[in-house]
Scaffold this motif. Structure first.
Motif, PDB file in Angstrom:
ATOM      1  N   ASP A  79     -13.191  18.548  36.137  1.00  0.00           N
ATOM      2  CA  ASP A  79     -14.229  19.549  35.757  1.00  0.00           C
ATOM      3  C   ASP A  79     -15.506  18.526  35.417  1.00  0.00           C
ATOM      4  N   ASP A  80     -15.509  17.128  35.725  1.00  0.00           N
ATOM      5  CA  ASP A  80     -16.617  16.278  35.425  1.00  0.00           C
ATOM      6  C   ASP A  80     -17.455  16.263  34.072  1.00  0.00           C
ATOM      7  N   ASP A  81     -16.427  16.474  33.077  1.00  0.00           N
ATOM      8  CA  ASP A  81     -16.922  16.186  31.676  1.00  0.00           C
ATOM      9  C   ASP A  81     -16.424  15.280  30.772  1.00  0.00           C
ATOM     10  N   ILE A  82     -16.069  14.218  31.322  1.00  0.00           N
ATOM     11  CA  ILE A  82     -15.673  12.990  30.318  1.00  0.00           C
ATOM     12  C   ILE A  82     -16.809  12.519  29.451  1.00  0.00           C
ATOM     13  N   VAL A  83     -16.346  12.499  28.259  1.00  0.00           N
ATOM     14  CA  VAL A  83     -17.296  12.105  27.334  1.00  0.00           C
ATOM     15  C   VAL A  83     -17.234  10.781  26.545  1.00  0.00           C
ATOM     16  N   SER A  84     -15.885  10.084  26.536  1.00  0.00           N
ATOM     17  CA  SER A  84     -15.650   8.850  26.270  1.00  0.00           C
ATOM     18  C   SER A  84     -14.612   8.148  26.384  1.00  0.00           C
ATOM     19  N   TYR A  85     -14.446   6.728  26.264  1.00  0.00           N
ATOM     20  CA  TYR A  85     -13.255   5.893  26.516  1.00  0.00           C
ATOM     21  C   TYR A  85     -12.826   5.203  25.473  1.00  0.00           C
ATOM     22  N   GLU A  86     -11.598   5.297  24.858  1.00  0.00           N
ATOM     23  CA  GLU A  86     -11.137   4.275  23.701  1.00  0.00           C
ATOM     24  C   GLU A  86     -10.305   3.187  24.431  1.00  0.00           C
ATOM     25  N   ILE A  87     -10.360   1.894  24.133  1.00  0.00           N
ATOM     26  CA  ILE A  87      -9.645   0.971  24.858  1.00  0.00           C
ATOM     27  C   ILE A  87      -8.855   0.210  23.819  1.00  0.00           C
ATOM     28  N   LEU A  88      -7.423   0.108  24.073  1.00  0.00           N
ATOM     29  CA  LEU A  88      -6.647  -0.428  23.213  1.00  0.00           C
ATOM     30  C   LEU A  88      -6.200  -1.807  23.761  1.00  0.00           C
ATOM     31  N   PHE A  89      -6.364  -3.034  23.017  1.00  0.00           N
ATOM     32  CA  PHE A  89      -6.232  -4.415  23.510  1.00  0.00           C
ATOM     33  C   PHE A  89      -5.399  -5.190  22.724  1.00  0.00           C
ATOM     34  N   ASP A  90      -4.300  -5.922  23.247  1.00  0.00           N
ATOM     35  CA  ASP A  90      -3.823  -6.844  22.224  1.00  0.00           C
ATOM     36  C   ASP A  90      -2.907  -8.123  22.899  1.00  0.00           C
ATOM     37  N   THR A  91      -2.297  -8.679  22.265  1.00  0.00           N
ATOM     38  CA  THR A  91      -1.299  -9.591  23.057  1.00  0.00           C
ATOM     39  C   THR A  91       0.143  -9.104  22.896  1.00  0.00           C
ATOM     40  N   VAL A  92       0.255  -8.074  22.593  1.00  0.00           N
ATOM     41  CA  VAL A  92       1.704  -7.328  22.437  1.00  0.00           C
ATOM     42  C   VAL A  92       1.813  -6.266  23.513  1.00  0.00           C
ATOM     43  N   ASN A  93       2.778  -6.068  24.237  1.00  0.00           N
ATOM     44  CA  ASN A  93       2.822  -5.042  25.239  1.00  0.00           C
ATOM     45  C   ASN A  93       2.713  -3.855  25.087  1.00  0.00           C
ATOM     46  N   GLU A  94       2.454  -3.344  23.551  1.00  0.00           N
ATOM     47  CA  GLU A  94       2.419  -1.756  23.411  1.00  0.00           C
ATOM     48  C   GLU A  94       1.028  -2.033  22.654  1.00  0.00           C
ATOM     49  N   PRO A  95      -0.210  -2.338  22.899  1.00  0.00           N
ATOM     50  CA  PRO A  95      -1.291  -2.702  22.142  1.00  0.00           C
ATOM     51  C   PRO A  95      -1.813  -1.326  21.289  1.00  0.00           C
ATOM     52  N   THR A  96      -2.007  -1.672  20.021  1.00  0.00           N
ATOM     53  CA  THR A  96      -2.562  -0.474  18.971  1.00  0.00           C
ATOM     54  C   THR A  96      -3.954  -0.906  18.586  1.00  0.00           C
ATOM     55  N   THR A  97      -4.423  -2.300  18.742  1.00  0.00           N
ATOM     56  CA  THR A  97      -5.663  -2.630  18.410  1.00  0.00           C
ATOM     57  C   THR A  97      -6.993  -1.947  19.188  1.00  0.00           C
ATOM     58  N   SER A  98      -7.794  -1.093  18.635  1.00  0.00           N
ATOM     59  CA  SER A  98      -8.835  -0.342  19.425  1.00  0.00           C
ATOM     60  C   SER A  98      -9.886  -1.267  19.444  1.00  0.00           C
ATOM     61  N   LEU A  99     -10.596  -1.434  20.670  1.00  0.00           N
ATOM     62  CA  LEU A  99     -11.811  -1.966  20.649  1.00  0.00           C
ATOM     63  C   LEU A  99     -13.099  -0.992  20.474  1.00  0.00           C
TER      64      LEU A  99
END
Length: 241
Positions: free
Chosen positions: A179-199
């Motif tokens: 639909d070409d209607d992307i509005v944003s991206y949220e990035i989760l980043f960490d040293t654990v293999n299930e990252p919960t820390t949001s950039l």
């Protein structure tokens, strides 16, 4: 006289054997020449088209949540058969179909994002050739707006080891949306293999992250469209040395 005739016969017989190539131990045997097998070339994908909605599937009579899609590609040179890899981008499961022609029918879920590619194979060689990878949505019942395709890591590449030259790294990804209607991206980043820390969230397809030597980092991209549909990327990782 009989002795003379016998000697004459043996002489003639021996001469005949020699004239017919009767074997010298010094002759070099002729080795058979092995046939040359040319490596296959990569196929070009045709259908389903990249970053589109596939609406030509035949709905399964016994289960209307699934439909049969005819996957098509151009025939590649020096190829005897093909493997078609079809990955469900929601579950991560991969379906493999084989064909000796340039098309194959595969039963897949409706209302689901997929990516697919084709591997060209040839008899007599272990060498293969792989096509580009395309993404598509298999049409579902009553869907008015589709969630974005899950993001794909560009840099650092998945599984890469990078040398620390600064205290930050630029994460880069790509994605698309029917639909070409992307509005944003949220990035989760960490040293654990299930990252919960949001950039944090961004409208760009890059973001900077702090890193240090000796760590392995894991990251994921959550893509959001204007209807609040979201898609989670696979988990990406890289190591810093």
């Amino acid at each position: 006289m009989r002795i003379l005739k016998y000697i004459t016969f043996m002489f003639l017989f021996g001469s005949l054997l020699l004239s017919c190539g009767g074997g010298s131990d010094n002759e070099t045997p002729i080795e058979p020449v092995a046939p040359v097998v040319v490596d296959p070339s990569a196929a070009s994908l045709i259908f389903p088209e990249d970053n589109t909605e596939c609406n030509e599937g035949v709905i399964n009579a016994d289960d209307d949540t699934r439909s049969t899609v005819n996957f098509q590609w151009s025939a590649s040179e020096n190829t005897d058969s093909y493997e078609v890899k079809i990955k469900n981008l929601e579950s991560g499961s991969v379906t493999t179909a084989t064909s000796t022609t340039n098309q194959v029918d595969v039963l897949i879920n409706r209302g689901t994002p997929y990516e697919w590619y084709v591997i060209s194979l040839a008899s007599g060689t272990t060498s293969t050739a792989t096509s580009d990878t395309w993404s598509f949505y298999n049409q579902g019942q009553g869907i008015e707006n589709y969630a974005p395709f899950p993001a794909i890591a560009i840099t650092p590449q998945r599984g890469a080891t990078i040398t620390e030259t600064s205290s930050t790294v630029t994460l880069e990804w790509s994605t698309s949306d029917v639909d070409d209607d992307i509005v944003s991206y949220e990035i989760l980043f960490d040293t654990v293999n299930e990252p919960t820390t949001s950039l944090g969230s961004t409208t760009n397809t890059t973001i900077n992250a702090s890193i240090s030597t000796g760590n392995t980092y894991y990251w994921r991209v959550i893509t959001k469209d204007s209807f609040d549909n979201t898609s989670n990327s696979e988990l990406f990782e890289f190591r810093v040395e």
